[in-house]
Design an enzyme around this catalytic site. Structure first.
Site, PDB file in Angstrom:
ATOM      1  N   ASP A  79       0.269   0.004 -17.501  1.00  0.00           N
ATOM      2  CA  ASP A  79      -1.047   0.640 -17.611  1.00  0.00           C
ATOM      3  C   ASP A  79      -0.974   2.126 -17.337  1.00  0.00           C
ATOM      4  O   ASP A  79       0.009   2.633 -16.775  1.00  0.00           O
ATOM      5  CB  ASP A  79      -2.046  -0.029 -16.659  1.00  0.00           C
ATOM      6  CG  ASP A  79      -1.620   0.066 -15.196  1.00  0.00           C
ATOM      7  OD1 ASP A  79      -0.410  -0.079 -14.905  1.00  0.00           O
ATOM      8  OD2 ASP A  79      -2.488   0.274 -14.333  1.00  0.00           O
ATOM      9  N   GLU A 146      -1.145  -1.372 -12.180  1.00  0.00           N
ATOM     10  CA  GLU A 146      -0.649  -0.577 -11.053  1.00  0.00           C
ATOM     11  C   GLU A 146      -1.643   0.494 -10.663  1.00  0.00           C
ATOM     12  O   GLU A 146      -1.887   0.741  -9.480  1.00  0.00           O
ATOM     13  CB  GLU A 146       0.697   0.046 -11.430  1.00  0.00           C
ATOM     14  CG  GLU A 146       1.438   0.707 -10.264  1.00  0.00           C
ATOM     15  CD  GLU A 146       1.143   2.197 -10.099  1.00  0.00           C
ATOM     16  OE1 GLU A 146       1.656   2.802  -9.147  1.00  0.00           O
ATOM     17  OE2 GLU A 146       0.369   2.756 -10.923  1.00  0.00           O
TER      18      GLU A 146
END
Length: 488
Positions: A79, A146
């Site tokens: 991400d 994350e």
């Protein structure tokens, strides 16, 4: 889109980064990218699987004759932070990232670039397809969410990974290697505050604080930059002298990005509007003077709102909320004594909203000491309980304890010296790398973190130095080959 990336060197790495730029991947929306990477792994004949949390692992057998070498895990997160300039419409769940080159740096147009951690992911994929590389057993671990919660790493399956060495590819400084990082937790505050109807003599005004640089709430928090939530609350405090009360508030978009902008609607007596405007001009000069050299473009604006809101916070509720926000911990709390020059404990007032009396705050506390993280969270609880708010702590993750005597670090230092002629700087970072979480699940695994030179992460100013990517790629390949040989 972004075809120009494939003209850069190393071409395999940049080709994969182009795929990442063209595939929307904000936190929580990584599914399309995971599917694309699984299809790519099938084309390459590489085994792949996912754990229950959705983290993706792609495996490649060792080169012939190197089956006994320790397994290496190449780790990054899929991400990216979704930040765009306020005047640039961008749907991070649908729109690709548009990139351009300028003076040796790769940028995105008006949005975050996603070099954090797209370049680490791209490097791992390029390693997996490199048939000229001599290596032991390889695993590429790609975690989810994350940037929003560390959710992928926190929920990573135990006893799933086979490797004994982990190379985290999520660092952002050329010539440095990281061996420790801060832990942290989200502190979330919610409350339903009392409201009352607007009074006959009250006017509505819209207050805006814009122009701040923003940045990464771990890496940049010690640089003296402004936090839009902290500063706009300070302005609201000053405007209480004009009998202003809050109608709504919106500041910051991510708990791990320093807020660049904040906006509030106020109700105040109509005959006080001009006085408030004059006070605002003085406050703007005052804040610009304080931030000079660190954040030079702060702007304050006050506009009259024609539409009528139904209600605002009561005067007592408005004053109590502004007072609590004004007193809340924000910024660097303490520098480390054990690791000079490194922030030990900090807090970022990342996201603050108020609408219809519903107040919400999400702050990110970071510390090299778990006890200090817990203490700041408790201070939030003690403070906001005074206004009847509920506080909870979420997504806590441990720090990564440094091991300066690790044999992995020694091999990396020797390799760096041999290739580049200088020792790398050995660092501990205040940002929250996933290594602390992964190390708690796999305590026998040796780890280091390194990467190319990235600046402005978590903001639309994010950029990467192209030359540093080639240097990073060369170090990564050389280290993998070195680790395939017996240690001396």
């Amino acid at each position: 889109m972004n075809a120009h990336l494939e003209q850069l060197s190393p071409q395999p790495l940049w080709r994969h980064f182009r795929t990442l730029c063209n595939t929307p991947r904000p936190s929580g929306h990584e599914a399309a990218l995971v599917a694309r990477l699984e299809a790519w792994a099938d084309e390459q004949g590489l085994a792949h699987d996912r754990d229950a949390a959705g983290n993706l692992r792609i495996r490649k057998p060792a080169s012939k004759g190197h089956e006994a070498a320790p397994g290496v895990v190449l780790q990054g997160h899929l991400d990216m932070v979704a930040q765009a300039n306020a005047d640039h419409p961008h749907d991070f769940a649908r729109d690709p990232i548009e990139t351009y080159l300028e003076d040796g740096w790769l940028h995105a147009r008006h949005t975050t670039l996603g070099a954090d951690n797209g370049l680490g992911v791209a490097a791992a994929l390029a390693v997996l397809e490199d048939d000229t590389l001599t290596h032991g057993p390889l695993e590429a671990l790609f975690t989810l969410e994350e940037e929003s919660s560390m959710g992928g790493a926190l929920n990573l399956a135990e006893d799933w990974l086979d490797g004994r060495i982990l190379l985290n590819l999520d660092s952002e400084d050329r010539g440095q290697v990281y061996i420790g990082c801060a832990g942290g937790a989200d502190v979330v505050v919610d409350a339903q505050l009392p409201t009352s109807d607007l009074e006959e003599d009250e006017a509505l005004v819209r207050l805006a604080l814009t122009g701040l640089t923003g940045g990464h709430s771990g890496i940049d928090i010690h640089k003296g930059r402004g936090n839009a939530n902290r500063l706009l609350v300070r302005v609201l405090r000053a405007l209480e002298a004009f009998d202003a009360r809050l109608v709504d508030y919106r500041g910051g978009t991510l708990r791990n990005a320093l807020p660049r902008e904040a906006f509030a609607t106020l109700a105040l007596p109509a005959d006080e509007v001009e006085g408030a405007r004059e006070r605002l001009l003085a406050l703007e000069l005052e804040l610009r003077d304080e931030l000079a050299g660190a954040d030079d473009h702060l702007a304050l604006a006050l506009e009259t709102v024609e539409a009528r809101a139904a209600e605002a916070l009561t005067r007592d509720a408005s004053r109590l909320l502004i007072a609590a926000l004004h007193a809340a911990p924000c910024g660097v709390e303490r520098m480390s004594v054990d690791v000079p020059g490194v922030v030990e404990t900090s807090n970022n007032l990342g996201v603050v909203t108020l609408e219809g009396g519903r107040f919400h705050l999400c702050a990110l506390v970071r510390s090299l000491r778990d006890s200090a993280t817990a203490d700041i969270a408790d201070r939030f609880r003690a403070l906001f309980e005074l206004i009847g708010a509920r506080t909870r702590v979420e997504n806590g993750y441990p720090g990564w304890t440094p091991d300066p005597d690790s044999s992995l670090l020694a091999r990396f230092r020797a390799l760096h010296r041999a290739r580049l002629g200088v020792d790398p700087e050995v660092k501990v970072i205040h940002a929250g790398l996933e290594c602390g979480i992964l190390g708690a699940k796999y305590p026998e695994m040796a780890m280091i973190s390194f990467g190319p030179l990235i600046r402005g992460a978590h903001s639309p100013d994010e950029r990467v130095e192209v030359a540093s990517v080639e240097e990073f790629w060369g170090l990564l390949r050389a280290l993998i080959e070195d680790l395939a040989r017996p240690s001396s």
